[in-house]
Design a protein around this motif. Structure first.
Motif, short mmCIF file in Angstrom:
data_model
loop_
_atom_site.label_atom_id
_atom_site.label_comp_id
_atom_site.label_asym_id
_atom_site.label_seq_id
_atom_site.Cartn_x
_atom_site.Cartn_y
_atom_site.Cartn_z
N UNK A 3 4.12 -4.97 -11.97
CA UNK A 3 5.34 -5.66 -11.58
C UNK A 3 6.58 -4.94 -12.12
N UNK A 4 6.55 -4.58 -13.38
CA UNK A 4 7.70 -3.90 -13.99
C UNK A 4 7.93 -2.53 -13.36
N UNK A 5 6.84 -1.82 -13.10
CA UNK A 5 6.97 -0.48 -12.50
C UNK A 5 7.52 -0.57 -11.09
N UNK A 6 7.05 -1.53 -10.31
CA UNK A 6 7.56 -1.69 -8.94
C UNK A 6 9.06 -2.00 -8.95
N UNK A 7 9.48 -2.88 -9.84
CA UNK A 7 10.90 -3.22 -9.92
C UNK A 7 11.75 -1.99 -10.23
N UNK A 8 11.34 -1.23 -11.22
CA UNK A 8 12.11 -0.05 -11.63
C UNK A 8 12.07 1.03 -10.55
N UNK A 9 10.92 1.16 -9.89
CA UNK A 9 10.79 2.23 -8.91
C UNK A 9 11.70 2.00 -7.70
N UNK A 10 11.81 0.76 -7.25
CA UNK A 10 12.68 0.47 -6.11
C UNK A 10 14.11 0.89 -6.41
N UNK A 11 14.56 0.66 -7.63
CA UNK A 11 15.91 1.06 -8.03
C UNK A 11 16.06 2.58 -7.94
N UNK A 12 15.05 3.32 -8.39
CA UNK A 12 15.09 4.78 -8.36
C UNK A 12 14.97 5.32 -6.94
N UNK A 13 14.23 4.62 -6.09
CA UNK A 13 13.92 5.08 -4.74
C UNK A 13 15.09 4.88 -3.77
N UNK B 78 16.21 -2.29 0.10
CA UNK B 78 14.85 -2.80 -0.11
C UNK B 78 14.91 -3.86 -1.19
N UNK B 79 14.38 -5.03 -0.91
CA UNK B 79 14.37 -6.13 -1.87
C UNK B 79 12.93 -6.41 -2.28
N UNK B 80 12.65 -6.20 -3.54
CA UNK B 80 11.31 -6.44 -4.07
C UNK B 80 11.15 -7.92 -4.40
N UNK C 192 0.83 -1.21 0.00
CA UNK C 192 0.00 0.00 0.00
C UNK C 192 0.86 1.26 0.00
N UNK C 193 1.96 1.22 0.75
CA UNK C 193 2.86 2.38 0.79
C UNK C 193 3.40 2.69 -0.60
N UNK C 194 3.94 1.67 -1.27
CA UNK C 194 4.52 1.90 -2.59
C UNK C 194 3.45 2.18 -3.64
N UNK C 195 2.29 1.52 -3.53
CA UNK C 195 1.21 1.80 -4.48
C UNK C 195 0.75 3.25 -4.36
#
Length: 367
Positions: free
Chosen positions: A194-204, A224-226, A134-137
């Motif tokens: 799924x793709x957006x979450x993976x990329x976002x963690x790298x940016x975050x 943070x490990x997705x 929910x936080x990341x969404x």
């Protein structure tokens, strides 16, 4: 972005409030239950079209009344914008911008970004994966309209798919064509998320690492490990492989609704191995990184809401946070505290000028 005026009518314990804000830092002081958090939640409503605390619109109406109205006047780079959120029992919620009703609330999310730091945020570390998703969404949805649309599509069709699985289980018959119609909606939406979450963690992560180091003044390595089922196989294959299991369970057992984000420190799970101080530093760093991600993407600073966080932080972390406030890192900042003397002393020591309000039984007076 600057919130100039806030008018509330029958919202929670607030009968009526008409407030004007002139300062970058607004401080609301009062006992627990006086209405401080409700005011912050009203601002959150104007950003997200919903409460940060209670998902039921009806339960946010003041007791004994049938509707609430929240209205905010924002200064957006010299332009005045008015946002109204209203709800009446037995009717649909209304969100308006400059007098025009939204047909889709998702079109509003992200226009007036807000970051909330509250005592219950510790659940991000202690509780299950739903809180972290929910936080990341919530964060990504403010930055990517397509992500939010896919999230809504996925959530709605997942509910329908689960209802279908229950019917299959009860009747013993499987309608493959009907199931495929839901899967055709879920699969592309899930893949995008799924793709957006993976990329976002790298940016975050760079924001998180920098803010944690600043707050803790330590060399501990945070990460943070997705984790997602979709990292193991393509989504369509997973749904087919798990179909019989899903029918037995009467729910979809694989997909991005099961994703998690592991919070790590020096390679170990923060929840199990992090000290209380390390967890607090990580949590505040997480929220500061959220703020900075939004500010960078939007090219303006979101409103920051700090709800009674001085109770949860030690003097060192409070001092570091106030250093950021004094340096002008944030835009407009709303903070609450049950101990008036403490907040005023903290702000004075940091040489921060604030507009102060006293809060009592849902009423607000200048301090």
């Amino acid at each position: 972005m600057f919130l100039r005026k806030l008018n509330l009518f029958h919202f929670k314990n607030i009968e009526e409030a008409r407030l004007e804000f002139q300062s970058d830092v607004l401080c609301f002081l009062g006992k627990n239950g006086s209405g401080k958090t409700n005011l912050l939640d009203a601002i959150y409503y104007l950003s997200f079209t919903k409460s940060a605390i209670n998902p039921s619109d009806a339960q946010n109406i003041q007791q004994g009344h049938s509707q609430f109205i929240n209205k905010g006047e924002f200064d957006m780079e010299g332009r005045t914008k008015e946002v109204t959120c209203s709800f009446q029992l037995g009717q649909k919620k209304m969100i308006r911008e400059d007098g025009q009703d939204y047909t889709k609330f998702s079109e509003h999310v992200g226009k007036y970004p807000v970051v909330l730091i509250a005592p219950q945020d510790i659940e991000l570390i202690w509780d299950g994966s739903e809180m972290r998703r929910r936080f990341f969404d919530t964060l990504i949805s403010q930055l990517d309209k397509i992500y939010l649309e896919n999230l809504i599509t996925y959530t709605n069709h997942l509910k329908q798919r689960n209802s279908l699985l229950r019917m299959f289980s009860e009747t013993g018959k499987v309608d493959s064509d009907l199931l495929a119609s839901y899967d055709q909606q879920i699969i592309p939406a899930g893949n995008y998320i799924n793709a957006k979450r993976q990329n976002f963690v790298v940016e975050f992560l760079p924001f998180l690492k920098r803010d944690y180091k600043f707050l803790s003044e330590s060399n501990e390595e945070v990460n943070i490990q997705y984790k997602s089922d979709l990292q193991k196989a393509d989504f369509e294959s997973l749904l087919q492989i798990n179909l019989q299991r899903d029918i037995l369970l009467q729910r979809t057992s694989t997909g991005i609704h099961r994703d998690d984000f592991d919070f790590l420190m020096n390679g170990n799970e923060l929840k199990k191995f992090g000290s209380q101080g390390q967890q607090k530093s990580f949590l505040i760093a997480l929220k500061l990184a959220e703020f900075q991600c939004i500010a960078e993407a939007k090219q303006f600073k979101p409103i920051l809401l700090l709800d009674d966080i001085f109770d949860k932080l030690d003097d060192h972390r409070i001092g570091q946070l106030m250093r950021l406030v004094a340096q002008g890192t944030f835009g407009q900042l709303f903070l609450t505290d049950a101990r008036a003397g403490r907040s005023q002393e903290i702000l004075k020591e940091a040489s921060v000028q604030a507009q102060v309000f006293k809060v009592e039984n849902g009423t607000f007076t200048h301090g």
